[in-house]
Enzyme design. Structure first.
Site, short mmCIF file in Angstrom:
data_model
loop_
_atom_site.label_atom_id
_atom_site.label_comp_id
_atom_site.label_asym_id
_atom_site.label_seq_id
_atom_site.Cartn_x
_atom_site.Cartn_y
_atom_site.Cartn_z
NE ARG A 102 -3.86 0.65 1.92
CZ ARG A 102 -5.08 0.73 2.46
NH1 ARG A 102 -5.29 1.49 3.51
NH2 ARG A 102 -6.10 0.07 1.94
CG HIS A 129 -8.45 -0.19 -2.74
ND1 HIS A 129 -7.63 -1.24 -2.37
CD2 HIS A 129 -9.12 0.17 -1.61
CE1 HIS A 129 -7.80 -1.48 -1.07
NE2 HIS A 129 -8.70 -0.64 -0.60
CD GLN A 132 -13.04 -2.20 -0.30
OE1 GLN A 132 -12.17 -1.99 0.53
NE2 GLN A 132 -14.18 -2.80 0.02
CG ASP A 217 -13.55 6.20 -1.21
OD1 ASP A 217 -13.50 6.08 0.03
OD2 ASP A 217 -12.54 6.12 -1.95
CB CYS A 257 -13.91 0.97 0.22
SG CYS A 257 -13.27 2.65 0.27
NE ARG A 285 -10.13 -5.39 1.09
CZ ARG A 285 -9.38 -4.35 1.42
NH1 ARG A 285 -9.93 -3.26 1.92
NH2 ARG A 285 -8.07 -4.35 1.21
N1 NVA Z 1 -9.98 6.62 -1.57
C1 NVA Z 1 -9.59 6.24 -0.25
C2 NVA Z 1 -9.81 4.78 -0.03
C3 NVA Z 1 -9.48 4.28 1.35
C4 NVA Z 1 -9.64 2.80 1.51
C5 NVA Z 1 -8.13 6.62 -0.02
O1 NVA Z 1 -7.31 6.43 -0.93
O2 NVA Z 1 -7.82 7.11 1.06
N1 CP Z 2 -11.15 -0.13 2.61
C1 CP Z 2 -9.87 -0.16 3.02
O1 CP Z 2 -8.94 -0.41 2.24
O2 CP Z 2 -9.71 0.10 4.36
P1 CP Z 2 -8.34 0.35 5.13
O3 CP Z 2 -7.81 1.68 4.65
O4 CP Z 2 -8.74 0.40 6.58
O5 CP Z 2 -7.38 -0.76 4.83
#
Ligand code: NVA
Ligand code: CP
Length: 298
Positions: A102, A129, A132, A217, A257, A285
């Protein structure tokens, strides 16, 4: 060797079999049956952004499959102090069986894949992502059956999640209506490459017309915290509230998500209401990624 960096890395047939196997693994886990298929396997989990669901699901998933997961925060490993990505990829992949990343920059994941020697999983980047979406598609299937031919409304930011929904529209054969404020559309490359599968709107009501699933989101993703106030203004007409859900089909589902901000992108009455699937979506997940790990390590 296969990677999972974007949803379109895998053929639809394989995505569907990962989801079907995830549903089977969920049943197996809930029945108490032990599955040690990944005994002695190690997953490295590299994070330079926060996470609750992704970390817990991958770590618990590896434990449940008899393997081990290493949590590697960029605050602790040399990558965070400037060790080249290429060097890190060679070294880490020489010691583990699979790597989940990540990271802020999507191209760092590609660089890792090009230089490492094990499968790489994108666990969220600035671009996409895909993990997800495995959970989201699994959840839709469990609750409503096939998503093929259905209409999905994406409401809010044209962000990483939106990009992966665009790829999912093609892979799983649904129509995707995307409603964003002007200036917050998905990246042009995604719009151009998936034009046959998406329709763009600047009006959330119109996008929800005939929708079987409404998804949103956060308005400010990780790394965009400085834009929070500006974005709250830009997105104020894009909250998924009960009135907006009424523009969708009567039996439409709602997904997010998580983490969610009640009173911003979603009203509490929707996310905590009867049409919301968010808790199954989050739990899935775990099951979807166990299935993905088994697929990539086959
Ligand atoms: N769009 C959000 C998703 C978090 C799971 C982010 O990138 O922070
Ligand atoms: N939806 C998701 O990826 O959550 P986290 O940021 O908590 O891993």
């Amino acid at each position: 060797m296969k990677h999972f960096i974007n949803l379109d890395d895998l053929p639809t047939e394989d995505l569907n079999s990962i989801i079907d196997n995830a549903i089977a693994l969920k049943k197996q886990h809930k029945s108490g049956e032990i599955n040690q298929t990944l005994k002695n396997k190690t997953l490295a989990m590299i994070f330079d952004k926060s996470s609750t669901r992704t970390r817990v699901s991958f770590e618990a998933g590896m434990t449940q499959l008899g393997g081990h997961a290493l949590f590697l925060s960029d605050r602790d490993i040399q990558l965070g102090r400037g060790e080249p990505i290429k060097d890190s990829a060679i070294v880490i992949s020489s010691m583990v069986d699979i790597i989940m990343m990540r990271v802020s920059s999507h191209k760092d994941i590609n660089t890792f894949a090009e230089n490492g020697s094990v499968p790489i999983i994108n666990a969220l980047s600035d671009e996409s992502h895909p993990c997800q979406l495995l959970a989201d598609m699994m959840t839709y299937k469990e609750h409503n059956g096939s998503i093929q031919g259905k209409t999905v409304a994406w409401i809010g930011d044209g962000n990483n999640m939106c990009h992966t929904y665009i790829q999912a529209a093609k892979a799983f054969g649904f129509k995707l209506n995307i409603a964003t404020p002007k200036g917050y559309e998905p990246d042009q490359t995604f719009i151009d490459n998936y034009a046959d599968h998406i329709s763009l709107f600047n009006d959330a009501d119109q996008a929800c017309n005939n929708a079987d699933l409404v998804v949103t989101d956060v308005w400010a993703s990780m790394g965009q915290e400085a834009e929070q106030t500006k974005r709250e203004l830009a997105f104020k007409e894009f909250q998924v509230d009960q009135a907006l859900m009424q523009s969708a089909n009567a039996n439409a589902s709602f997904m997010h998500c998580l983490p969610a901000h009640r009173g911003e992108e979603v009203a509490a009455e929707v996310i905590d209401g009867e049409q919301s699937l968010v808790w199954d979506e989050a739990e899935n997940r775990l099951h979807a990624q166990k299935s993905l790990l088994l697929y990539l390590l086959d």
